[in-house]
Design a protein around this motif. Sequence first.
Motif, PDB file in Angstrom:
ATOM      1  N   SER A   7       1.619  -5.852  -1.610  1.00 48.60           N
ATOM      2  CA  SER A   7       1.238  -5.764  -3.023  1.00 48.60           C
ATOM      3  C   SER A   7       1.253  -4.332  -3.554  1.00 48.60           C
ATOM      4  N   GLU A   8       1.312  -3.345  -2.670  1.00 45.41           N
ATOM      5  CA  GLU A   8       1.368  -1.944  -3.108  1.00 45.41           C
ATOM      6  C   GLU A   8       2.773  -1.526  -3.513  1.00 45.41           C
ATOM      7  N   ARG A   9       3.744  -2.329  -3.152  1.00 43.87           N
ATOM      8  CA  ARG A   9       5.117  -2.046  -3.573  1.00 43.87           C
ATOM      9  C   ARG A   9       5.253  -2.376  -5.050  1.00 43.87           C
ATOM     10  N   GLU A  10       5.995  -1.567  -5.775  1.00 48.53           N
ATOM     11  CA  GLU A  10       6.112  -1.771  -7.216  1.00 48.53           C
ATOM     12  C   GLU A  10       6.820  -3.071  -7.561  1.00 48.53           C
ATOM     13  N   GLU A  11       7.563  -3.637  -6.597  1.00 54.02           N
ATOM     14  CA  GLU A  11       8.273  -4.893  -6.852  1.00 54.02           C
ATOM     15  C   GLU A  11       7.351  -6.098  -6.817  1.00 54.02           C
ATOM     16  N   PHE A  12       6.117  -5.894  -6.315  1.00 47.76           N
ATOM     17  CA  PHE A  12       5.196  -7.013  -6.138  1.00 47.76           C
ATOM     18  C   PHE A  12       3.878  -6.746  -6.857  1.00 47.76           C
ATOM     19  N   SER A  13       3.227  -7.824  -7.295  1.00 47.26           N
ATOM     20  CA  SER A  13       1.859  -7.734  -7.807  1.00 47.26           C
ATOM     21  C   SER A  13       0.929  -8.269  -6.724  1.00 47.26           C
ATOM     22  N   SER A  14      -0.363  -7.965  -6.812  1.00 52.42           N
ATOM     23  CA  SER A  14      -1.298  -8.357  -5.758  1.00 52.42           C
ATOM     24  C   SER A  14      -1.401  -9.866  -5.614  1.00 52.42           C
TER      25      SER A  14
END
Length: 250
Positions: A7-14
Amino acid sequence: MRVIRLSEREEFSSDQLVILAKFGEKKHLEELQKGKLFMKNFQFHINKEKEEKNKGLGDKNEATKIFYNPIIQITDPTTKETRNIETQKAEIRLDKHVKKPVFCLTRLDAKDFIIKEINEDYMEAQLSVDKGRKKVLKQFGPYSLLISNNQFVERLKQKLDNFIFKRAIYEDKADNKNFIELFKEDDPDLFFYKDTYFMNQNEKRLVLFGENVEDYKVLDIGDLSDMSYLTETNKLLSGELVVRYPAKEV
């Protein structure tokens, strides 16, 4: 080295959904993998806590509006006299609501995965939930059936007309001023509100809001073998599940 969540990747939300899971006995999950969804009504889940004192596997407040310290006004139908009664707690629940069939799955989201490897070809992330959530999920059964959300949704669309399949909303029902409006308007969203106590379950629910059942319904949506994987819960929660994303997707 610091652990990095997917979730810390900008491609993903938590709260981005990665995969769905159903926990239970092996024989029951094998039937589910064949496409047979065993759907109990909401009353079953209410009774599960009330009769068995099993909060977590049951929830006595399903499809229920709770009021704390309300003042109830009672009118005598003959004399038309009214009086106010103070009470510690009051509940509103309708029979037609608690007879709706429901099928619950667990969401495994981006925040539940840690990144294990990144290279020029792919990125791998491993399921890693905390001890508290592990304890909650293990109580639902020794086996787990992992199901692709997108494929499952497409199958539901092919087989059903009147249904809602969405994530549960976790908040204090007593503080939710809009919940009573859901009752008044007979809004299906009322089936998706749960108390914050149950947040670790992180459910996604299928509700057949156009039907009532006295006990349960077996819904056959066709074989799910091509979109699911059966494993032991202990193995799943110990890091067996690893997802891989091609480099072009991250």
